[in-house]
Scaffold this active site. Sequence first.
Site, PDB file in Angstrom:
ATOM      1  N   GLY A 141      42.227  32.315  41.731  1.00 55.93           N
ATOM      2  CA  GLY A 141      40.773  32.181  41.809  1.00 55.93           C
ATOM      3  C   GLY A 141      40.075  32.907  40.673  1.00 55.93           C
ATOM      4  N   ASP A 142      40.568  34.087  40.319  1.00 58.36           N
ATOM      5  CA  ASP A 142      40.004  34.831  39.197  1.00 58.36           C
ATOM      6  C   ASP A 142      40.177  34.054  37.896  1.00 58.36           C
ATOM      7  OD1 ASP A 142      39.712  36.900  41.104  1.00 58.36           O
ATOM      8  OD2 ASP A 142      41.743  37.603  40.664  1.00 58.36           O
TER       9      ASP A 142
END
Length: 300
Positions: free
Chosen positions: A250-251
């Site tokens: 997600g990052d």
Amino acid sequence: MIYTVTFNPALDYVVNVNHFTLGQVNRTVGEHIFYGGKGINVSALLANLGYESVALGFVAGFTGDEIERGVKRLGFCSDFIHVKRGMSRINVKLKSDQESEINGMGPEIADGDVGELFGKLEDLKEGDVLVLSGSIPASIEPDIYERIMARLDGRGVRIAVDAEKDLLLNVLCYHPFLIKPNNHELGQMFGVELAGEEEIAAYARRLQERGARNVLVSMAGDGALLVTEDGQVLRQGVAEGVVKNSVGAGDSMVAGFLAGYLETGDYGYALKLGTACGGATAFSDGIGTKDEIMRLLATL
């Protein structure tokens, strides 16, 4: 310049054990150490794409020193604040027949340390990007995101926020440039279970109504959906590959989206690059490399 904030960075000690047995001596068959924290992951992916960033946050003790050395090896700059009490945490992640984690506490961050962070943020200027992501350590007041954004309000800094529920909802009034909930987090914010893309888009718009400019919703194997500030709803399928690791995916999507937008100003391209970056990390043991990102991007 792009700045990332990691309030509680860590050394992630990842060990592989065949058939871990509780109460017995177990020997590893594989070991890796990663430099953990959501902001650090964003900076690492940006570095792989050739974008400079500065990692901010708090470190302490010998583990903090190693985190500082490690991020330099990853290819980006840091300006961490060294706190006096405690040490930066070590998170043990055990991969066996089942996966288990033991996460450390981290150092005790004093009011003066927070004040020093605010001093560093005063240097941000129009056109800069700030990424706020992850949970808040117990030693910091839980409204820290709001206080940071209030100080920067009206300065022309684009702020991306990747956080859960109230941490995210409470900053919408400061009009973050980008927020990135996943579909489950989005439903939890409104106390509903979202059944499909139309519902996801509708609730993403509700976050826009409360102040967010762009809402990027990751949907795991179903790809991603973006509601843009100019009213578009863009959908992107997932990249194909074998998932090895969900940590940092997600990052990486946030980093890729920001890089894509800064490069072209095009939200469609930003969404594609973000999806390729998330996939490259998910299909790797660590943060996705540029070669893998470009390979996946060509398939989307």
